[in-house]
Design a protein around this motif. Structure first.
Motif, mmCIF file in Angstrom:
data_model
loop_
_atom_site.group_PDB
_atom_site.id
_atom_site.type_symbol
_atom_site.label_atom_id
_atom_site.label_comp_id
_atom_site.label_asym_id
_atom_site.label_seq_id
_atom_site.Cartn_x
_atom_site.Cartn_y
_atom_site.Cartn_z
ATOM 1 N N GLN A 33 2.237 1.740 -3.469
ATOM 2 C CA GLN A 33 1.192 2.228 -4.359
ATOM 3 C C GLN A 33 0.917 3.711 -4.128
ATOM 4 O O GLN A 33 0.721 4.472 -5.077
ATOM 5 C CB GLN A 33 -0.086 1.405 -4.168
ATOM 6 C CG GLN A 33 0.021 -0.028 -4.652
ATOM 7 C CD GLN A 33 -1.196 -0.857 -4.280
ATOM 8 O OE1 GLN A 33 -1.961 -0.502 -3.386
ATOM 9 N NE2 GLN A 33 -1.369 -1.984 -4.964
ATOM 10 N N THR A 34 0.911 4.103 -2.868
ATOM 11 C CA THR A 34 0.684 5.507 -2.540
ATOM 12 C C THR A 34 1.819 6.374 -3.068
ATOM 13 O O THR A 34 1.584 7.441 -3.659
ATOM 14 C CB THR A 34 0.558 5.690 -1.014
ATOM 15 O OG1 THR A 34 -0.537 4.915 -0.534
ATOM 16 C CG2 THR A 34 0.325 7.158 -0.670
ATOM 17 N N LYS A 35 3.057 5.909 -2.896
ATOM 18 C CA LYS A 35 4.206 6.659 -3.384
ATOM 19 C C LYS A 35 4.155 6.792 -4.899
ATOM 20 O O LYS A 35 4.435 7.863 -5.453
ATOM 21 C CB LYS A 35 5.505 5.978 -2.959
ATOM 22 C CG LYS A 35 6.755 6.750 -3.386
ATOM 23 C CD LYS A 35 8.020 6.110 -2.828
ATOM 24 C CE LYS A 35 9.248 6.915 -3.232
ATOM 25 N NZ LYS A 35 10.495 6.352 -2.648
ATOM 26 N N GLN A 36 3.778 5.702 -5.594
ATOM 27 C CA GLN A 36 3.691 5.751 -7.044
ATOM 28 C C GLN A 36 2.613 6.728 -7.493
ATOM 29 O O GLN A 36 2.784 7.452 -8.484
ATOM 30 C CB GLN A 36 3.392 4.360 -7.601
ATOM 31 C CG GLN A 36 3.420 4.288 -9.129
ATOM 32 C CD GLN A 36 4.761 4.704 -9.695
ATOM 33 O OE1 GLN A 36 5.802 4.185 -9.285
ATOM 34 N NE2 GLN A 36 4.757 5.638 -10.634
ATOM 35 N N ALA A 37 1.504 6.773 -6.761
ATOM 36 C CA ALA A 37 0.435 7.715 -7.094
ATOM 37 C C ALA A 37 0.915 9.156 -6.938
ATOM 38 O O ALA A 37 0.575 10.027 -7.749
ATOM 39 C CB ALA A 37 -0.783 7.457 -6.206
ATOM 40 N N ILE A 38 1.718 9.394 -5.920
ATOM 41 C CA ILE A 38 2.267 10.735 -5.707
ATOM 42 C C ILE A 38 3.230 11.100 -6.831
ATOM 43 O O ILE A 38 3.199 12.215 -7.359
ATOM 44 C CB ILE A 38 2.978 10.825 -4.342
ATOM 45 C CG1 ILE A 38 1.991 10.592 -3.197
ATOM 46 C CG2 ILE A 38 3.651 12.191 -4.173
ATOM 47 C CD1 ILE A 38 2.655 10.457 -1.833
ATOM 48 N N HIS A 98 7.036 10.014 2.312
ATOM 49 C CA HIS A 98 7.406 9.094 1.239
ATOM 50 C C HIS A 98 8.703 9.497 0.543
ATOM 51 O O HIS A 98 9.298 8.684 -0.171
ATOM 52 C CB HIS A 98 6.288 9.021 0.201
ATOM 53 C CG HIS A 98 5.098 8.230 0.656
ATOM 54 N ND1 HIS A 98 5.063 6.858 0.658
ATOM 55 C CD2 HIS A 98 3.899 8.636 1.154
ATOM 56 C CE1 HIS A 98 3.900 6.441 1.112
ATOM 57 N NE2 HIS A 98 3.174 7.495 1.419
ATOM 58 N N THR A 137 -3.162 15.367 -4.436
ATOM 59 C CA THR A 137 -3.420 13.980 -4.025
ATOM 60 C C THR A 137 -4.369 13.883 -2.830
ATOM 61 O O THR A 137 -4.709 12.780 -2.410
ATOM 62 C CB THR A 137 -2.100 13.276 -3.661
ATOM 63 O OG1 THR A 137 -1.431 14.015 -2.612
ATOM 64 C CG2 THR A 137 -1.174 13.209 -4.876
ATOM 65 N N LYS A 154 0.829 -1.203 0.000
ATOM 66 C CA LYS A 154 0.000 0.000 0.000
ATOM 67 C C LYS A 154 0.861 1.250 0.000
ATOM 68 O O LYS A 154 0.575 2.231 -0.703
ATOM 69 C CB LYS A 154 -0.925 0.004 1.218
ATOM 70 C CG LYS A 154 -1.885 1.190 1.237
ATOM 71 C CD LYS A 154 -2.822 1.132 2.427
ATOM 72 C CE LYS A 154 -3.766 2.326 2.424
ATOM 73 N NZ LYS A 154 -4.697 2.299 3.594
ATOM 74 N N ASP A 184 3.252 9.901 -9.881
ATOM 75 C CA ASP A 184 2.476 10.112 -11.103
ATOM 76 C C ASP A 184 1.878 11.522 -11.120
ATOM 77 O O ASP A 184 1.891 12.202 -12.160
ATOM 78 C CB ASP A 184 1.358 9.074 -11.217
ATOM 79 C CG ASP A 184 1.889 7.670 -11.499
ATOM 80 O OD1 ASP A 184 3.057 7.556 -11.929
ATOM 81 O OD2 ASP A 184 1.147 6.697 -11.269
ATOM 82 N N ALA A 185 1.341 11.937 -9.984
ATOM 83 C CA ALA A 185 0.766 13.278 -9.894
ATOM 84 C C ALA A 185 1.855 14.343 -10.049
ATOM 85 O O ALA A 185 1.659 15.357 -10.724
ATOM 86 C CB ALA A 185 0.052 13.455 -8.552
#
Length: 223
Positions: A26-31, A66, A56, A23, A33-34
């Motif tokens: 995944q959160t770091k990757q979402a950050i 992160h 985010t 998790k 990407d943003a």
């Protein structure tokens, strides 16, 4: 009396830890990407923990946890951009035969990427403007990514000469330099000056390069 200790709690803790790690990744990757989307619009220097927290919908401390620093965030964005660039431009071209077919594939894929970046922006180019005279880890990460890509293009040109697709006295470094120059000119002409026909001129320039360095007339590809 023998006591049997169950390993179930240990397995449960291990499973929970793995899920938490996944998790977190995944959160770091979402950050990232943003941050990549934001950097394409405003540049690496415009990135901030606060802006990403807002995008985010996370707390500033949550975003900061992160990465630890704004610099590490910028480097993560550079790595993500380079990975995407490699996936779209470099790796598909490796399916083409060595020689001019691979050089052409690299250029064609690069042009497809540029067609998108005319609207969104290119971190390699904007980052070079922002960090050209600012030594440090961010500049090093950016320069390393660009140098790795240009070395791949240069190697493809070298292989074209080794396979006999170029004239014997072809200057591989000069040819690779001119191909890179077309891309830089295209960004300037199309994104900054908004000149129509810039993409077509870049394709024409590439064909002219092949006519000068290639042994056989360059074929025209459909676009």
């Amino acid at each position: 009396m023998t006591t049997v200790t169950s390993s179930t709690p240990t397995r449960r803790r291990s499973s929970n830890g793995a899920r938490a790690l996944q998790k977190g990744q995944q959160t770091k990757q979402a950050i990232v990407d943003a941050a990549l989307g934001l950097a394409e619009q405003i540049g690496l220097e415009g990135l901030s923990i606060g802006a990403l927290a807002e995008i985010t919908r996370m707390s500033k401390s949550g975003v900061f946890a992160h990465f630890g620093s704004r610099e590490e965030l910028q480097i993560s964005v550079i790595r993500a951009y380079y990975q995407r660039f490699s996936d779209e431009v470099f790796y598909p071209a490796m399916n083409a035969p060595r020689g001019l077919p691979r050089v052409r594939a690299l250029f064609d894929n690069w042009m497809k990427r540029v067609a998108i970046e005319i609207q969104s922006g290119c971190i390699f180019i904007s980052g070079a403007v922002e960090f050209d005279d600012r030594p440090g880890a961010v500049r090093d990460a950016l320069a390393s990514s660009v140098q790795t890509w240009l070395a791949a293009m240069h190697r493809a040109v070298e292989q074209a000469k080794e396979t006999g697709h170029l004239v014997p006295d072809a200057d591989e470094a000069q040819m690779a330099f001119e191909i890179h120059g077309l891309i830089l000119a295209l960004h300037y002409e199309a994104r900054f000056l908004k000149n129509p026909g810039a993409i077509e001129r870049a394709h024409t320039g590439f064909e002219n390069i092949l006519l000068r360095y290639g042994k056989a007339p360059a074929r025209t590809t459909s676009r």
